[in-house]
Motif scaffolding. Structure first.
Motif, PDB file in Angstrom:
ATOM      1  N   LYS A  37      67.798   0.330  12.788  1.00 26.09           N
ATOM      2  CA  LYS A  37      66.892  -0.173  13.824  1.00 26.09           C
ATOM      3  C   LYS A  37      65.529  -0.527  13.239  1.00 26.09           C
ATOM      4  CE  LYS A  37      64.577   1.135  18.065  1.00 26.09           C
ATOM      5  NZ  LYS A  37      64.282   2.214  19.018  1.00 26.09           N
ATOM      6  N   ALA A  38      65.008   0.337  12.357  1.00 30.23           N
ATOM      7  CA  ALA A  38      63.691   0.098  11.770  1.00 30.23           C
ATOM      8  C   ALA A  38      63.669  -1.177  10.931  1.00 30.23           C
ATOM      9  CB  ALA A  38      63.275   1.295  10.909  1.00 30.23           C
ATOM     10  N   LEU A  39      64.816  -1.520  10.314  1.00 30.26           N
ATOM     11  CA  LEU A  39      64.886  -2.704   9.468  1.00 30.26           C
ATOM     12  C   LEU A  39      65.233  -3.962  10.250  1.00 30.26           C
ATOM     13  CD1 LEU A  39      66.714  -1.152   6.382  1.00 30.26           C
ATOM     14  CD2 LEU A  39      64.301  -1.765   6.550  1.00 30.26           C
ATOM     15  N   GLY A  40      65.410  -3.839  11.557  1.00 30.85           N
ATOM     16  CA  GLY A  40      65.671  -5.007  12.390  1.00 30.85           C
ATOM     17  C   GLY A  40      67.079  -5.548  12.284  1.00 30.85           C
ATOM     18  N   LEU A  90      64.649  -6.556   3.035  1.00 30.44           N
ATOM     19  CA  LEU A  90      64.617  -6.053   4.413  1.00 30.44           C
ATOM     20  C   LEU A  90      63.341  -5.255   4.679  1.00 30.44           C
ATOM     21  CD1 LEU A  90      68.339  -4.928   4.844  1.00 30.44           C
ATOM     22  CD2 LEU A  90      67.215  -6.862   5.966  1.00 30.44           C
ATOM     23  N   VAL A  91      62.963  -4.399   3.731  1.00 27.13           N
ATOM     24  CA  VAL A  91      61.748  -3.597   3.908  1.00 27.13           C
ATOM     25  C   VAL A  91      60.519  -4.507   3.912  1.00 27.13           C
ATOM     26  CG1 VAL A  91      60.270  -1.854   2.843  1.00 27.13           C
ATOM     27  CG2 VAL A  91      62.727  -1.477   2.969  1.00 27.13           C
ATOM     28  N   ARG A  93      60.389  -7.581   4.908  1.00 27.22           N
ATOM     29  CA  ARG A  93      60.343  -8.260   6.201  1.00 27.22           C
ATOM     30  C   ARG A  93      59.831  -7.331   7.290  1.00 27.22           C
ATOM     31  NH1 ARG A  93      65.847 -10.097   9.128  1.00 27.22           N
ATOM     32  NH2 ARG A  93      65.908  -7.829   9.409  1.00 27.22           N
ATOM     33  N   ALA A  94      60.281  -6.061   7.269  1.00 26.37           N
ATOM     34  CA  ALA A  94      59.845  -5.100   8.284  1.00 26.37           C
ATOM     35  C   ALA A  94      58.346  -4.826   8.172  1.00 26.37           C
ATOM     36  CB  ALA A  94      60.644  -3.804   8.153  1.00 26.37           C
ATOM     37  N   SER A  97      56.281  -7.589   9.528  1.00 24.10           N
ATOM     38  CA  SER A  97      56.282  -7.668  10.993  1.00 24.10           C
ATOM     39  C   SER A  97      55.370  -6.627  11.630  1.00 24.10           C
ATOM     40  CB  SER A  97      57.712  -7.490  11.523  1.00 24.10           C
ATOM     41  OG  SER A  97      58.165  -6.163  11.309  1.00 24.10           O
ATOM     42  N   THR A  99      55.765  -3.136  11.377  1.00 21.40           N
ATOM     43  CA  THR A  99      56.437  -1.916  11.817  1.00 21.40           C
ATOM     44  C   THR A  99      55.721  -0.678  11.288  1.00 21.40           C
ATOM     45  OG1 THR A  99      58.548  -0.711  11.848  1.00 21.40           O
ATOM     46  CG2 THR A  99      57.991  -1.867   9.834  1.00 21.40           C
ATOM     47  N   CYS A 103      61.676   4.066   6.745  1.00 25.12           N
ATOM     48  CA  CYS A 103      62.958   3.457   6.370  1.00 25.12           C
ATOM     49  C   CYS A 103      64.060   4.499   6.223  1.00 25.12           C
ATOM     50  CB  CYS A 103      62.811   2.672   5.063  1.00 25.12           C
ATOM     51  SG  CYS A 103      62.516   3.709   3.608  1.00 25.12           S
ATOM     52  N   MET A 113      56.947   2.706   6.592  1.00 25.31           N
ATOM     53  CA  MET A 113      57.110   1.673   5.562  1.00 25.31           C
ATOM     54  C   MET A 113      55.780   0.969   5.318  1.00 25.31           C
ATOM     55  SD  MET A 113      60.839  -0.057   6.297  1.00 25.31           S
ATOM     56  CE  MET A 113      60.745   0.002   8.096  1.00 25.31           C
TER      57      MET A 113
END
Length: 357
Positions: A37-40, A90-91, A93-94, A97, A99, A103, A113
């Motif tokens: 969920k945290a990584l979208g 992925l991290v 990108r998160a 955004s 977040t 992670c 993160m």
């Protein structure tokens, strides 16, 4: 020989990283769906077969990195490199955004993160690249390295151990520090309100959010305000893969027996569209926090298990309370307060009837 030794050391280090990651995720089963969920990513990746198998796949990869040193050693090293690169993307990108979630890279909920997390995963990707270069160049096998110098082998173990310690420290559990301050378990009023023993419980408005049914309640939606139409309601915020939550599940019958006339339900995060069948055994309603609004408004996101008591007047009457012992103590105190209220009502009723006569 030095470059070959360095690439082999990188391979050993990667093996240690994946052992730590796989074992950590097995110890904290909720870490995979929370990380997804945290990584979208789609929630199904964390709650389905892929999520359950992922820690074991990491351990298999670690074993392959430790055991495969010939030409076939290219396969696990390349797989490790691709995995590290994917997590770096992925991290990144998160973090971009905005977040603030962890992670859960090593199973435990660590610091949110940040750019440091991106740099760490980037460094792991470069480590895998160095190990891959050594395999392509036909680097020495592990037994050759051990034969050619005990001192070099000891130095390798020290370097790997220090590096893993650094990673583990960066991912150390932060749940206790981040958990909201708990109010005294004895200091809550339940309608009718009683005086607090220590300091007055600060009642907050109950979140008015939509919940979605899962399991036997699949497809059903309701507002939390509907839960208290006929009396107070206890919401147990849990995760299907957390050990403490399983302990609460095992005492589900005890909780409902202690609170007759009180609605009790299990609430899961939005990531859990389905849960294991054992959660249906106590016969309690199962819902998911559709947009994680309930947990977010109360500050209990990812902090499981937790209990809150919704009062009939639209205010919280108890909680949040965290942990099995605190939850069970609160259940007993709620039961005592309700019993006192019933006894008072039984005492007042004859007097009222006599006054009416």
């Amino acid at each position: 020989m030095i470059l070959a030794f360095a690439s082999a050391l990188c391979q050993l280090f990667l093996a240690g990283v994946f052992v730590a990651s796989g074992v950590g995720k097995l110890r904290n089963r909720s870490s995979v769906p929370e990380a997804v969920k945290a990584l979208g990513l789609p929630p199904q990746l964390g709650t389905g077969p892929a999520g359950r198998a992922f820690p074991w796949l990491e351990l298999v990869l670690a074993a392959a990195l430790l055991l495969m040193w010939g030409p076939l050693g290219l396969i696990p090293v390349a797989a490790a490199g691709l995995l590290c690169l994917g997590f770096t993307v992925l991290v990144g990108r998160a973090v971009a955004s905005g977040t603030t979630a962890s992670c859960n890279c090593f199973g435990a909920k660590g610091a949110p993160m940040s750019r440091l997390t991106v740099l760490r995963n980037g460094a792991l990707t470069l480590t895998a690249t160095a190990a891959l270069a050594g395999r392509i160049a036909g680097g020495p096998s592990l037994d050759t390295l051990l034969r050619e110098g005990a001192v070099a082998g000891a130095a390798a173990l020290v370097v790997v151990g220090c590096a893993l310690w650094f990673l583990a420290r960066d991912s150390a559990p932060a749940a206790e520090a981040a958990a909201p301050a708990q109010e005294p378990a004895s200091a809550y009023p339940v309608l009718p309100e009683l005086e607090a023993e220590d300091e007055e419980y600060r009642r907050r408005p109950s979140p008015a959010v939509q919940l979605t049914g899962i399991g036997p309640n699949a497809g059903e939606t309701l507002l939390t305000t509907e839960l208290v139409r006929e009396g107070p309601a206890v919401v147990l915020y849990v995760s299907p893969y957390c050990g403490s939550c399983t302990a609460v599940l095992e005492r589900g019958d005890e909780i409902t027996a202690a609170l007759p006339g009180v609605s009790v339900l299990f609430l899961f995060s939005a990531a859990h569209e389905d849960v294991p069948d054992e959660w249906e055994e106590p016969g309690l309603p199962l819902y998911r926090d559709t947009h994680d609004a309930f947990a977010g408004l109360l500050g209990i996101t990812y902090t499981t298990p937790a209990l809150v008591l919704l009062g009939t007047d639209g205010l919280l009457a108890a909680g949040p309370e965290f942990g099995v012992d605190s939850i069970m103590d609160t259940v007993r105190e709620i039961a005592e307060v309700l019993e006192e209220a019933r006894q008072q009502q039984d005492t007042d009723q004859p007097r009222q009837e006599a006054d009416n006569q």
